[in-house]
Design an enzyme around this catalytic site. Structure first.
Site, PDB file in Angstrom:
ATOM      1  N   ALA A 164       0.834  -1.251  -0.014  1.00 25.90           N
ATOM      2  CA  ALA A 164      -0.028  -0.028   0.202  1.00 25.90           C
ATOM      3  C   ALA A 164       0.830   1.428  -0.040  1.00 25.90           C
ATOM      4  CB  ALA A 164      -0.783  -0.004   1.461  1.00 25.90           C
ATOM      5  N   THR A 210      -1.991   2.009   9.583  1.00 27.84           N
ATOM      6  CA  THR A 210      -3.063   1.405   8.478  1.00 27.84           C
ATOM      7  C   THR A 210      -2.641   2.086   7.199  1.00 27.84           C
ATOM      8  OG1 THR A 210      -4.016   3.791   8.870  1.00 27.84           O
ATOM      9  CG2 THR A 210      -4.762   2.089  10.554  1.00 27.84           C
ATOM     10  N   ASP A 250       3.825   0.843   7.456  1.00 31.27           N
ATOM     11  CA  ASP A 250       3.801   0.019   8.789  1.00 31.27           C
ATOM     12  C   ASP A 250       5.404   0.062   9.290  1.00 31.27           C
ATOM     13  OD1 ASP A 250       1.253  -0.364   8.278  1.00 31.27           O
ATOM     14  OD2 ASP A 250       1.486  -2.466   8.004  1.00 31.27           O
ATOM     15  N   CYS A 261      -9.146   4.119  11.339  1.00 32.19           N
ATOM     16  CA  CYS A 261      -9.534   2.786  11.537  1.00 32.19           C
ATOM     17  C   CYS A 261     -11.021   2.288  11.435  1.00 32.19           C
ATOM     18  CB  CYS A 261      -9.066   2.300  13.142  1.00 32.19           C
ATOM     19  SG  CYS A 261      -8.938   0.724  13.047  1.00 32.19           S
ATOM     20  N   ALA A 291      -4.609   3.801   5.437  1.00 32.37           N
ATOM     21  CA  ALA A 291      -5.391   5.034   5.470  1.00 32.37           C
ATOM     22  C   ALA A 291      -4.062   6.043   5.790  1.00 32.37           C
ATOM     23  CB  ALA A 291      -6.343   5.283   6.342  1.00 32.37           C
ATOM     24  N   CYS A 303      -3.542  -1.866  11.712  1.00 37.52           N
ATOM     25  CA  CYS A 303      -4.881  -1.755  12.030  1.00 37.52           C
ATOM     26  C   CYS A 303      -5.307  -2.464  13.366  1.00 37.52           C
ATOM     27  CB  CYS A 303      -5.667  -2.343  11.026  1.00 37.52           C
ATOM     28  SG  CYS A 303      -7.410  -2.013  11.155  1.00 37.52           S
TER      29      CYS A 303
END
Ligand code: FAD
Length: 450
Positions: free
Chosen positions: A50, A344, A335, A378, A346, A198
Site C-alpha cells: 500500500a 493503517t 507500517d 480505523c 489510510a 490496524c
C-alpha cells in the site's frame, strides 16, 4: 554519503530475469556478489504494498520522468483491509487480490526480488539472490513482520480446531468458516502487547462474530464472547474507546485487560495468557471453543538489523517530514516506519504525498516542504451494518473527514467501508490521486472544534 542526484546515464541492456521494466532500464555498472550486473536507479522503493506503490505513484504524478524502481517479491497485491470482510463472510478473498504488475505505476520498474540487506552508507540495497541495486534516493516500505512463532503452539494450531486469524489471507476464509459453523461455547478474540497493523481489526471481527452468534446462527445464548487484550483500554483514543465501551456493554462481551496471549494448546483447547496484575505477572489458562488471534508484530528483521533502524527496530524517520533522521536521502512510510501513529493503509495514503513533496525538495537540495500530521483511520465495524469511522492524528486528536460526529456508529460508514474504501484504494490511492473527502474540509472547519 552523496545526497545529490547523479546524472542519468541510461544504457540499453537486457534486464535481469526478475526485472520487469515498465519504463526505462536501470544503469548497469560493475558486477555484484553473484556476478549479476550492479543496477542503479534514481529512486529505489523497497516494498510494493500500500505504502510503496502510493509513494511511487505520487512521485510520478508530480514528475513523469523520474527513474523509479520498486523492489517487491510478491506477484500479487493484497488489499488487506478487505481481510476483515472475508473473515466476516461479507466478501470473498478474490475480491481483494490483484496482480502486482497491474498496480506498478506507469513509468516505474518492478524488480521482483526480496531485499535482504539495506546498506545506506553505500547507497545500495542487496537482494536475497545477491543482486546489488544502487540508488540516489531510497524509500523503505516493506510493511510489518508478523511474529506468529512468538506464541507457542500457534503456527501448528492455525487453520484448524477453531484457531484462526484474519492477519493472514490464508486463514481469513477459515475465520468465516469457524464463525459460521460455531456451535456455541467460548469464543476468544485476542490483542497482543506489540504495535500491530490496524489496531481495530481484532475487535471488528469480534463484533461481526457476535452478531452472527446472536442474530443469525442462534448460538448466542450458549456462547460467551471474550476480548482478551494486552492493553489497558479498548482503544488508544479516549473518545473512540468510550464509544467502544458502549458497544461491548450492549453486546455483553467480557473484556479482559492486560491479558497477553503466550501459548495455544490445541489438544486441550486452552489459551495461556500472561496477565499483569498489581502483584506482578501471573499465568492464566482459558478454555476456548474458537479463538481469533491477533499475533505479535515487529519491524521486518532486515530493517531491524540495518543502520536505518531506530528505537524498536523501525525505520527511524522524522515524524513530520518522513525523512530519515541520519540519512537525508532515505525516506520511509507505512507500517515499517517509526511514525508514531496507528499503522493503517489510510495513514500511508496521507503520508505518501508528504513524502513525495519532501523527496522532490531534497532532490533540489531544498529543505522539506510538507508535514504529516499523524492522520490515520480505523474503520471500526461494530456489527453488520454499523461502523465507527475512527479518524485521528498525532496526540489522539480527532480528525474526521466528514461533517458528522465521528464517534457515532453509522450505517453510512459501514457502506463506505464495504464499497467505497476498496474502490478508493485501487483507483485513487494506488494511482497517486487525491482523496475526494477533502471537499468536506471547509465544512468540517465550521462543524468540528477538534
Ligand atoms: P504492506 O501493504 O503490508 O506492504 C509491504 C510490502 O512489502 C508487501 O507487498 C511485501 O511483499 C513487501 N516486502 C516485505 N518484505 C520485503 C523485502 N524484504 N523486500 C522487498 N519487499 C518486501 N488499514 C486501513 O487503513 N483500514 C483498515 O480497515 C485496515 N484493516 C486491516 C485489517 C487486517 C486484517 C489487516 C491485516 C490490515 C488492515 N489494515 C487496514 C492495515 C493495512 O493493510 C496496512 O497498514 C497497510 O497495508 C500498510 O502498508 P505497507 O505498504 O506499509 O505494508
Amino acid at each position: 554519503m552523496s545526497t545529490t542526484t547523479k546524472p542519468m546515464e541510461l544504457k540499453t541492456q537486457s534486464p535481469p530475469a526478475s526485472t520487469q521494466t515498465n519504463g526505462r532500464p536501470g544503469v548497469e555498472g560493475s558486477t555484484s556478489r553473484t556476478s549479476q550486473p550492479v543496477i542503479h536507479h534514481q529512486i529505489v522503493v523497497v516494498g510494493g504494498g500500500a505504502a510503496g506503490i502510493s509513494a511511487a505513484a505520487q512521485l510520478l504524478e508530480r514528475k513523469r520522468n523520474l527513474d523509479i524502481a520498486i523492489i517487491e517479491p510478491s506477484d500479487k497485491h493484497y488489499y488487506q483491509p478487505g481481510w476483515t470482510l472475508v473473515g466476516g463472510g461479507i466478501a470473498p478473498l478474490a475480491k481483494f487480490i490483484r496482480d502486482e504488475r497491474t498496480v506498478i505505476p506507469k513509468g516505474a520498474t518492478w524488480i521482483q526480488a526480496r531485499v535482504a540487506e539495506l546498506d545506506p552508507d553505500h547507497n545500495r540495497v542487496i537482494t536475497e539472490s545477491g543482486q546489488i541495486i544502487e540508488y540516489d534516493y531510497l524509500i523503505v516500505a516493506p510493511g510489518i513482520q508478523i511474529d506468529w512463532h512468538l506464541i507457542e503452539g500457534l503456527p501448528e494450531a492455525l487453520g484448524k480446531g477453531g484457531v484462526t486469524s484474519n492477519y493472514s489471507k490464508d486463514y481469513a476464509p477459515y475465520t468465516w468458516e469457524t464463525i459460521r459453523n460455531f456451535k456455541g461455547g467460548t469464543a476468544i478474540f485476542t490483542y497482543p502487547a506489540t504495535p500491530i497493523k490496524c489496531g481495530g481489526a481484532p475487535q471488528k471481527i469480534m463484533y461481526l462474530a457476535d452478531d452472527v452468534f446472536k442474530s443469525k446462527s442462534g448460538v448466542g445464548v450458549n456462547t460467551k464472547v471474550l476480548f482478551c487484550t494486552a492493553t489497558p483500554t479498548l482503544f488508544a483514543v479516549p473518545e473512540y474507546s468510550a464509544a467502544l465501551e458502549k458497544v461491548v456493554e450492549r453486546r455483553g462481551i467480557q473484556v479482559k485487560f492486560k491479558h497477553n496471549l503466550k501459548a495455544i494448546r490445541p489438544e486441550t483447547q486452552e489459551a495461556i495468557f500472561e496477565v499483569t496484575t498489581d502483584n506482578g505477572k501471573e499465568e492464566v489458562s482459558l478454555h476456548y471453543d474458537m479463538i481469533h488471534v491477533a499475533p505479535p508484530m515487529s519491524a521486518p528483521d532486515f530493517v531491524k538489523r540495518s543502520p536505518l533502524a531506530g528505537p524498536g527496530g523501525w525505520v527511524d524517520v522524522d515524524k513530520a517530514t518522513l525523512q530519515h533522521t541520519r540519512y537525508p536521502n532515505v525516506f520511509s512510510l507505512g507500517d515499517a516506519s517509526s511514525l508514531p501513529t496507528s499503522k493503517t493503509a489510510a495513514a500511508a495514503r496521507k503520508q505518501a504525498p508528504v513524502l513525495a513533496e519532501n523527496l522532490l525538495a531534497a532532490m533540489q537540495s531544498k529543505p522539506p516542504v510538507a508535514q504529516y500530521d499523524g492522520y490515520t483511520c480505523c474503520p471500526l465495524i461494530t456489527g453488520y451494518n454499523s461502523l465507527i469511522m475512527a479518524e485521528f492524528a498525532y496526540g489522539g486528536k480527532l480528525a474526521p473527514s466528514f461533517p458528522l460526529d465521528p464517534t457515532r456508529e453509522r450505517y453510512s460508514m459501514y457502506l463506505a467501508k464495504v464499497h467505497l474504501l476498496p474502490w478508493l484504494y485501487w483507483n485513487r490511492m494506488l494511482k497517486g490521486k487525491k482523496f475526494e473527502a477533502d471537499i468536506f474540509k471547509p465544512i468540517n472547519k465550521l462543524v468540528h472544534r477538534y
